[in-house]
Write an enzyme that holds these catalytic residues in place. Structure first.
Site, short mmCIF file in Angstrom:
data_model
loop_
_atom_site.label_atom_id
_atom_site.label_comp_id
_atom_site.label_asym_id
_atom_site.label_seq_id
_atom_site.Cartn_x
_atom_site.Cartn_y
_atom_site.Cartn_z
N LYS A 56 0.84 -1.21 0.00
CA LYS A 56 0.00 0.00 0.00
C LYS A 56 0.87 1.26 0.00
CE LYS A 56 -3.80 -0.32 2.15
NZ LYS A 56 -4.82 -0.51 3.21
N ARG A 127 -3.79 2.87 8.39
CA ARG A 127 -4.04 1.58 7.75
C ARG A 127 -2.79 0.72 7.72
NH1 ARG A 127 -6.74 5.24 4.07
NH2 ARG A 127 -8.98 4.85 3.94
N GLY A 136 -8.64 -7.06 4.51
CA GLY A 136 -9.50 -7.24 5.67
C GLY A 136 -8.87 -7.99 6.83
N MET A 138 -6.00 -7.26 8.53
CA MET A 138 -5.43 -6.41 9.57
C MET A 138 -6.32 -5.18 9.76
SD MET A 138 -1.36 -6.85 8.91
CE MET A 138 -1.49 -6.58 7.15
N ARG A 379 -3.83 -1.23 -5.94
CA ARG A 379 -3.07 -2.48 -5.81
C ARG A 379 -3.49 -3.40 -6.94
NH1 ARG A 379 -6.15 -4.34 -0.24
NH2 ARG A 379 -8.23 -4.57 -1.13
N HIS A 497 -16.23 -7.35 1.97
CA HIS A 497 -15.24 -8.28 2.50
C HIS A 497 -15.49 -9.69 1.97
CE1 HIS A 497 -13.93 -11.27 5.55
NE2 HIS A 497 -12.84 -10.53 5.54
N SER A 821 12.59 -42.37 -9.50
CA SER A 821 11.35 -41.63 -9.30
C SER A 821 11.19 -41.42 -7.81
CB SER A 821 10.16 -42.41 -9.87
OG SER A 821 8.96 -41.68 -9.66
N CYS A 888 6.80 -38.71 -8.28
CA CYS A 888 5.50 -39.30 -8.58
C CYS A 888 4.52 -39.25 -7.41
CB CYS A 888 5.66 -40.75 -9.05
SG CYS A 888 6.39 -41.84 -7.82
N TYR A 908 10.98 -34.66 -14.89
CA TYR A 908 9.53 -34.57 -14.96
C TYR A 908 8.92 -34.62 -13.56
CZ TYR A 908 9.34 -39.63 -14.09
OH TYR A 908 9.47 -40.87 -13.52
#
Length: 944
Positions: A56, A127, A136, A138, A379, A497, A821, A888, A908
């Site tokens: 912010k 804020r 919402g 804090m 934001r 909210h 694997s 896997c 992979y």
């Protein structure tokens, strides 16, 4: 009417502070460190300083720098938050002086005085501002600086007593709640201050009128009652000194970093507690001065569906908290054009400028004070997966971003929202629409209604489908929102909210369904003549805003219908086409393949449709449970001699061969890693007496023999017992049968012109000799099949690394294994000494205390288990440089784990079929980030 004194929020904050203080060493204030950064006509920071100024603060500075109308103010850095917790909730000695200097700059720009009792007083908003947005979670305090004297000054300066006393009433309510801890006590469903307001309205007017209808005298009376409530609940009077108020507010914001809901939110989104929050202090501008003023929240594009439209809402004669709190249902921002056309035109220019500058969809807060527009915040907007996809594709077309950036803009952990079911069209036509609200979170959800977050959590723990139903939600409802399948509110708009949090979580959400009458005391929901009790079913459509009675069945999403079911109409939808474009970009970027865990041809076909490059795990034991084969398996386990075991295995061979042939045909030449029998044998036997008697009749043997064998196979810790390669060491005929089934199936499909590439995997190897024995059997059988069938088989043999010894001796094992694997489920259990099935009793406490930052069975423990993976990779490649390496376990579908696997250098990852798109996106993102990091490093090296 008020219960006994309570300071509910303060308790968890203090507890967390002690915990944090233990973790953080005491720090002295560094000399010459700047703790306060101003913004306005003189701006010290910019958007690159998120770590120090929070999101912010950094964006306020950036907006000021690009010439947008931002009320002046200053940011107290995140360094102060760190100091605050490390030093017993105290501040650096230089902070007060820096704050005074910053306030003086604000006074000069605004032409007002902080704490003035003569003339216009400077009021400020305080804020939070974490590095990552935590909407919402804090605390915020508005109108700070008012007291019994300055409210009179404000009245005279504005000649608007209703406005002045409205501001004072709001300030006492927010400060009392946030700083002084006047909050709901155990069992209360209504906030104490709201309860006072509701009681007053009914006492004086006999009905629940809107707040803006209250007169100046009403507000004065509420101020008195609020102060009495503060005194009753805390034992203290309301603070009058503005500087005491400011210090208290800053402390409350820092304290809210460790409140319960902020901790829960950080755990869900992986935000480190070490980051801390900044505090932003900004000159108040007022949207509640009359009909030419107002406040609003808007998105530069629609965050629910991605449409390129200015999307949001506003309230005339209101402050910003009225919009986001959901207490009043606001008007769509487009209607501002009719009410304040000049301000709306200016807002559209700001919209265009912000998107062009930040190159992303922005979530803005604005206030109009007597016709003048002010920007209070911007934001990057939270968005649903559907909106993220459309934003990304559209912005590439508009040349605002590159395709690589578009890939990064789609959160991998939200992608499965696109695959989520929608309501079946035919079922919707039959259903009864109770009410229509604002569509705030797309998708379909049906569940039992609960009016309280705690009860919603309890119901979800019992595996119930849950809808959290509230008049409006507040941050205290976060746990219930996480547990719920959908969220429904009677009040509030698309910036409330409930809507904001639901969008981030990917929850189905309908807000502002005003026809709903909710009675918390009776636990009922009334719509016209229809009454629903807690536990009854409702269904909500977050795309249309419709609320239905009862439970509606769902249907596949357009993407599933297009990919899996081949529906032409689905394939022509924008969502399907955008999804295919995203996957095409992923293919361009990805280095690491994504395979699937599949045990049947159908699962395999689904995964291939999603873009899987083969099978990373076929669990052969799953094939033994279908039809009559379980009886043959049990016959093998109950056999007393080798001859009898071989006889039973001979019955299983054709079943397995048929299954493998079907999988090879579905793969069409792609590789398949097939794991030999892994689970302990007792899992295949019946354990109740009735089931054992049925089996005895089926196999024509005595039930006592079955009972004896069950007793013999009983293990105190089966996970570490007679399973994996240990079964085939003792019963090599099992491995022989499975290898024969694999190779005969491969030969069968190869002869029909379909390539087959089996990769035979031996599980639970910790010793090289274990693998050597199995490989000898597998290769002997392969040679026999090749000779008998007259084909050359294309196969490899490797192992699953899932015990620590296997990882630590990987160099020896790689002498035999052609691939590794990593079975990270069992590797996690054996490394952490934690049973995956028994962590429920303590895992929550471990995460709350940040011993574990995430569930290690959902996201790989990179510090511990990850080190073993890296050791095995290094040792394996030292022996066999071209060894194929994969993973896997179900970690293969977790975005954070996929990125770890990419960075570790795996070939992979493998995951369940419907997680393949998520893994593909995460793998592409990892590759793009790696490429960008290398480019940045090269650029930095050139500068040096």
């Amino acid at each position: 009417m008020a219960p006994k004194k309570t300071a509910k929020r303060a308790k968890p904050a203090k507890k967390a502070t002690r915990k944090t203080a233990k973790r953080a060493p005491k720090k002295a204030a560094a000399k010459n460190v700047k703790y306060v950064y101003s913004f306005g006509k003189q701006t010290d920071g910019d958007a690159t300083m998120r770590e120090l100024l929070g999101g912010k603060g950094a964006n306020l500075a950036e907006m000021a720098k690009i010439g947008l109308p931002v009320p002046p103010g200053f940011t107290i850095t995140t360094d102060v938050c760190t100091y605050y917790y490390a030093n017993g909730r105290t501040y650096p000695t230089t902070l007060q002086k820096e704050m005074e200097e910053a306030v003086a700059k604000m006074e000069k720009q605004m032409g007002t005085k902080f704490g003035a009792t003569d003339g216009m007083p400077l009021l400020v908003a305080v804020r939070s501002g974490a590095r990552d947005s935590m909407p919402g979670m804090m605390d915020t305090i508005l109108n700070l600086g008012l007291n019994d004297a300055s409210v009179e000054a404000l009245t005279k300066a504005t000649d608007n007593p209703r406005f002045a006393w409205d501001c004072y009433r709001r300030f006492i309510q927010m400060y009392g709640d946030v700083v002084l801890g006047v909050q709901k006590a155990e069992g209360e469903d209504v906030e104490p201050f709201e309860g006072v307001i509701e009681h007053y309205k009914h006492e004086v007017y006999g009905e629940d009128i809107i707040d803006s209808s209250l007169t100046a005298e009403d507000q004065q009376e509420l101020v008195k009652r609020f102060k009495a409530l503060v005194k009753e609940r805390t034992g203290q009077g309301f603070p009058e000194d503005p500087w005491d108020q400011l210090r208290g507010a800053a402390g409350a914001v820092f304290g809210s970093w460790m409140n319960d809901r902020a901790i829960v939110y950080r755990q869900k989104y992986g935000i480190p507690s070490e980051w801390g929050t900044a505090v932003n202090v900004q000159a108040m501008v007022f949207g509640n001065t009359g009909e030419t003023s107002g406040s609003g929240v808007a998105f530069t594009r629609n965050p629910a569906n991605g449409a390129n439209e200015f999307y949001g809402e506003f309230l005339v004669n209101a402050q910003g908290e009225d919009v986001v709190a959901g207490v009043r249902t606001p008007e769509p921002v487009a209607k501002l054009k009719d009410v304040m056309p000049k301000s709306y035109a200016e807002l559209l220019k700001v919209r265009k400028k912000l998107e062009k500058h930040f190159r992303d969809v922005q979530d803005v807060e604005f206030t109009i004070q007597e016709g003048k527009l002010y920007m209070l915040q911007t934001r990057n907007g939270k968005r649903t997966a559907a909106a993220a996809l459309k934003f990304a594709v559209d912005m590439v077309k508009e040349k605002l971003i590159t395709w690589e950036t578009a890939v990064l803009r789609n959160p991998a952990d939200q992608l499965d929202q696109l695959l989520a079911p929608i309501f079946d069209t035919a079922e919707v036509k039959k259903a009864k629409v109770l009410s229509t609200g604002l569509p705030a979170g797309p998708g379909a959800a049906a569940g039992k209604i609960y009016f309280n977050a705690e009860r919603a959590v309890d119901a979800a723990k019992k595996n119930e489908k849950v809808l959290l139903v509230r008049v409006e939600t507040s941050p205290e409802d976060l746990r219930g929102m996480i547990a719920a399948d959908g969220i429904l509110t009677a009040r509030g708009g698309v910036s409330s909210h409930a809507a904001l949090v639901a969008r981030q979580m990917g929850k189905v959400c309908v807000c502002g369904a005003s026809a709903l009458q909710i009675n918390y005391d009776d636990k009922t929901l009334t719509v016209g003549k229809n009454v629903f009790h807690e536990g009854d079913f409702l269904s909500i459509d977050g795309t249309t805003g419709d609320v239905f009675a009862g439970k509606i069945e769902t249907a596949p999403s357009e993407i599933i219908d297009g990919l899996i079911n081949g529906k032409k109409t689905a394939q022509k939808t924008e969502k399907y086409e955008s999804y295919m474009q995203l996957m095409e970009w992923c293919s361009k970027a990805t280095r690491m393949d994504v395979r699937t865990n599949a045990d049947t041809p159908e699962q395999t076909k689904n995964a291939i449709a999603f873009g899987a490059s083969g099978i990373g795990l076929t669990r052969t034991e799953h094939m033994f449970f279908e039809g009559d084969r379980i009886d043959a398996m049990r016959e093998m386990i109950l056999a007393d001699t080798l001859e009898d075991r071989q006889k039973a295995l001979k019955k299983l061979l054709p079943y397995q061969r048929k299954d493998f042939a079907g999988i090879f045909r579905a793969l069409k030449g792609l590789p398949a890693t097939i794991r030999l029998l892994d689970p302990p044998l007792h899992e295949f036997l019946p354990h109740t007496k009735e089931q054992q008697m049925d089996l005895a009749r089926t196999l024509d043997i005595k039930v006592e023999k079955i009972m004896q064998r069950v007793a013999e196979l009983h293990e105190f810790n089966p996970m570490l017992g007679f399973r994996g390669c240990r079964l085939a060491i003792c019963y090599p005929e099992i491995a022989e049968m499975q290898a024969r089934a694999i190779f005969e199936a491969a030969a069968q499909v190869t002869k029909k012109g379909i390539p087959a590439k089996p990769e035979v995997m031996v599980p639970l190897v910790g010793f090289k000799k274990e693998l050597d024995e199995q490989v000898a059997i597998i290769k002997r059988v392969a040679a026999e099949v090749e000779e008998k069938k007259g084909v050359k088989l294309d196969y490899t043999v490797g192992t699953m690394i899932e015990v620590p010894r296997g990882a630590l001796t990987a160099d020896q094992i790689a002498e035999t294994a052609e691939f590794f694997s990593f079975g990270t489920n069992d590797l996690t259990q054996t490394t952490l000494g934690m049973s995956r099935d028994d962590t429920g009793s303590f895992l929550g406490a471990y995460q709350e205390k940040e011993i574990l930052t995430a569930n290690p069975f959902a996201s790989i423990d990179q510090t511990g288990v990850g080190q073993l993976v890296k050791i095995a990779i290094e040792k394996g490649r030292a022996t066999r440089p071209n060894i194929k390496l994969g993973i896997c376990g179900e970690h293969g579908g977790d975005p954070a784990s996929v990125k770890f696997c990419h960075n570790a250098g795996l070939s992979y990852v493998s995951c369940s079929p419907f997680r393949v798109p998520v893994a593909r996106l995460a793998a592409a993102q990892a590759a793009i980030l790696e490429k960008r990091a290398a480019k940045a490093a090269k650029k930095a090296a050139k500068k040096k």
